[in-house]
Write a protein that holds these residues in place. Sequence first.
Motif, PDB file in Angstrom:
ATOM      1  N   ASN A   1       0.826  -1.207   0.000  1.00 21.25           N
ATOM      2  CA  ASN A   1       0.000   0.000   0.000  1.00 21.25           C
ATOM      3  C   ASN A   1       0.857   1.253   0.000  1.00 21.25           C
ATOM      4  N   SER A   2       0.227   2.371  -0.321  1.00 19.21           N
ATOM      5  CA  SER A   2       0.939   3.645  -0.361  1.00 19.21           C
ATOM      6  C   SER A   2       1.148   4.197   1.039  1.00 19.21           C
ATOM      7  N   CYS A   3       2.107   5.071   1.152  1.00 20.33           N
ATOM      8  CA  CYS A   3       2.330   5.769   2.418  1.00 20.33           C
ATOM      9  C   CYS A   3       1.122   6.635   2.770  1.00 20.33           C
ATOM     10  N   TRP A   4       0.415   7.110   1.777  1.00 22.40           N
ATOM     11  CA  TRP A   4      -0.797   7.886   2.041  1.00 22.40           C
ATOM     12  C   TRP A   4      -1.802   7.027   2.802  1.00 22.40           C
ATOM     13  N   ALA A   5      -1.958   5.762   2.399  1.00 28.30           N
ATOM     14  CA  ALA A   5      -2.869   4.850   3.093  1.00 28.30           C
ATOM     15  C   ALA A   5      -2.377   4.590   4.519  1.00 28.30           C
ATOM     16  N   TRP A   6      -1.062   4.456   4.693  1.00 29.41           N
ATOM     17  CA  TRP A   6      -0.481   4.276   6.032  1.00 29.41           C
ATOM     18  C   TRP A   6      -0.858   5.458   6.928  1.00 29.41           C
ATOM     19  N   THR A   7      -0.609   6.678   6.427  1.00 30.60           N
ATOM     20  CA  THR A   7      -0.859   7.885   7.210  1.00 30.60           C
ATOM     21  C   THR A   7      -2.345   8.033   7.533  1.00 30.60           C
ATOM     22  N   ARG A   8      -3.180   7.770   6.557  1.00 31.52           N
ATOM     23  CA  ARG A   8      -4.629   7.845   6.779  1.00 31.52           C
ATOM     24  C   ARG A   8      -5.053   6.860   7.862  1.00 31.52           C
TER      25      ARG A   8
ATOM     26  N   MET B   1      16.164  -1.046  19.203  1.00 30.85           N
ATOM     27  CA  MET B   1      14.926  -0.586  18.577  1.00 30.85           C
ATOM     28  C   MET B   1      13.776  -1.456  19.052  1.00 30.85           C
ATOM     29  N   ASP B   2      12.578  -0.884  19.060  1.00 29.47           N
ATOM     30  CA  ASP B   2      11.371  -1.652  19.360  1.00 29.47           C
ATOM     31  C   ASP B   2      10.322  -1.341  18.299  1.00 29.47           C
ATOM     32  N   VAL B   3       9.180  -2.014  18.380  1.00 35.58           N
ATOM     33  CA  VAL B   3       8.144  -1.846  17.361  1.00 35.58           C
ATOM     34  C   VAL B   3       7.654  -0.405  17.302  1.00 35.58           C
ATOM     35  N   ASP B   4       7.488   0.233  18.457  1.00 33.96           N
ATOM     36  CA  ASP B   4       7.029   1.624  18.466  1.00 33.96           C
ATOM     37  C   ASP B   4       8.013   2.537  17.729  1.00 33.96           C
ATOM     38  N   GLY B   5       9.293   2.278  17.894  1.00 37.29           N
ATOM     39  CA  GLY B   5      10.306   3.056  17.188  1.00 37.29           C
ATOM     40  C   GLY B   5      10.252   2.841  15.683  1.00 37.29           C
ATOM     41  N   LEU B   6      10.051   1.590  15.277  1.00 34.57           N
ATOM     42  CA  LEU B   6       9.922   1.287  13.849  1.00 34.57           C
ATOM     43  C   LEU B   6       8.733   2.019  13.259  1.00 34.57           C
ATOM     44  N   VAL B   7       7.589   1.926  13.954  1.00 29.53           N
ATOM     45  CA  VAL B   7       6.361   2.566  13.463  1.00 29.53           C
ATOM     46  C   VAL B   7       6.535   4.080  13.397  1.00 29.53           C
ATOM     47  N   ALA B   8       7.140   4.669  14.411  1.00 34.48           N
ATOM     48  CA  ALA B   8       7.349   6.121  14.420  1.00 34.48           C
ATOM     49  C   ALA B   8       8.216   6.550  13.238  1.00 34.48           C
ATOM     50  N   TRP B   9       9.264   5.766  12.938  1.00 28.28           N
ATOM     51  CA  TRP B   9      10.154   6.116  11.826  1.00 28.28           C
ATOM     52  C   TRP B   9       9.400   6.047  10.502  1.00 28.28           C
ATOM     53  N   VAL B  10       8.666   4.951  10.275  1.00 19.54           N
ATOM     54  CA  VAL B  10       7.927   4.803   9.014  1.00 19.54           C
ATOM     55  C   VAL B  10       6.801   5.839   8.944  1.00 19.54           C
ATOM     56  N   ASP B  11       6.194   6.163  10.061  1.00 17.85           N
ATOM     57  CA  ASP B  11       5.149   7.185  10.079  1.00 17.85           C
ATOM     58  C   ASP B  11       5.710   8.521   9.594  1.00 17.85           C
ATOM     59  N   SER B  12       6.869   8.880  10.099  1.00 21.29           N
ATOM     60  CA  SER B  12       7.514  10.126   9.676  1.00 21.29           C
ATOM     61  C   SER B  12       7.866  10.080   8.185  1.00 21.29           C
ATOM     62  N   TYR B  13       8.416   8.948   7.751  1.00 22.35           N
ATOM     63  CA  TYR B  13       8.767   8.792   6.336  1.00 22.35           C
ATOM     64  C   TYR B  13       7.525   8.926   5.453  1.00 22.35           C
ATOM     65  N   CYS B  14       6.453   8.251   5.854  1.00 25.71           N
ATOM     66  CA  CYS B  14       5.243   8.249   5.033  1.00 25.71           C
ATOM     67  C   CYS B  14       4.578   9.618   4.970  1.00 25.71           C
ATOM     68  N   LYS B  15       4.636  10.375   6.049  1.00 28.21           N
ATOM     69  CA  LYS B  15       4.081  11.730   6.017  1.00 28.21           C
ATOM     70  C   LYS B  15       4.843  12.600   5.016  1.00 28.21           C
TER      71      LYS B  15
END
Length: 134
Positions: free
Chosen positions: A37-44, A80-94
């Motif tokens: 899926n797209s990063c837009w879908a992730w962010t949404r 690293m933990d899962v929350d850190g992974l998610v935060a990094w990808v969240d920032s990237y996807c935004k």
Amino acid sequence: MIVRVVMLSAIFLAGASASATAEISDGGRLGIGQGANSCWAWTRSQEAKASAQGLYAQWVAGFVSGVNWDTDEPDILAEMDVDGLVAWVDSYCKANPLAKVTTGAAMLVQELRARSHRRSCLRHRRAPRLACRP
């Protein structure tokens, strides 16, 4: 009548999940699952606090864990933990809404490898086998 309802439901569900099935990522590899899926879908999904966000988080954790297991390099998940992974990808996807989640996860792996390399260099400053750069 029941057969028609079941068939229409199956067609609807297949269409709804098709975007999360498979996609060729930027690196020419096949990405399956939520990573397609797209990063837009992730962010949404993140902003709506949708249940799909858990699927995204687990997909990223599995992707990065799989890369980590399939290497002789130092452990990239050591700090690293899962929350850190998610935060990094969240920032990237935004910042990259048109990119695929797979691309964000691959960029995360590159970042984690760089961090791991820097940690190794700091621990083994005199290790001649490491090409450590300042």
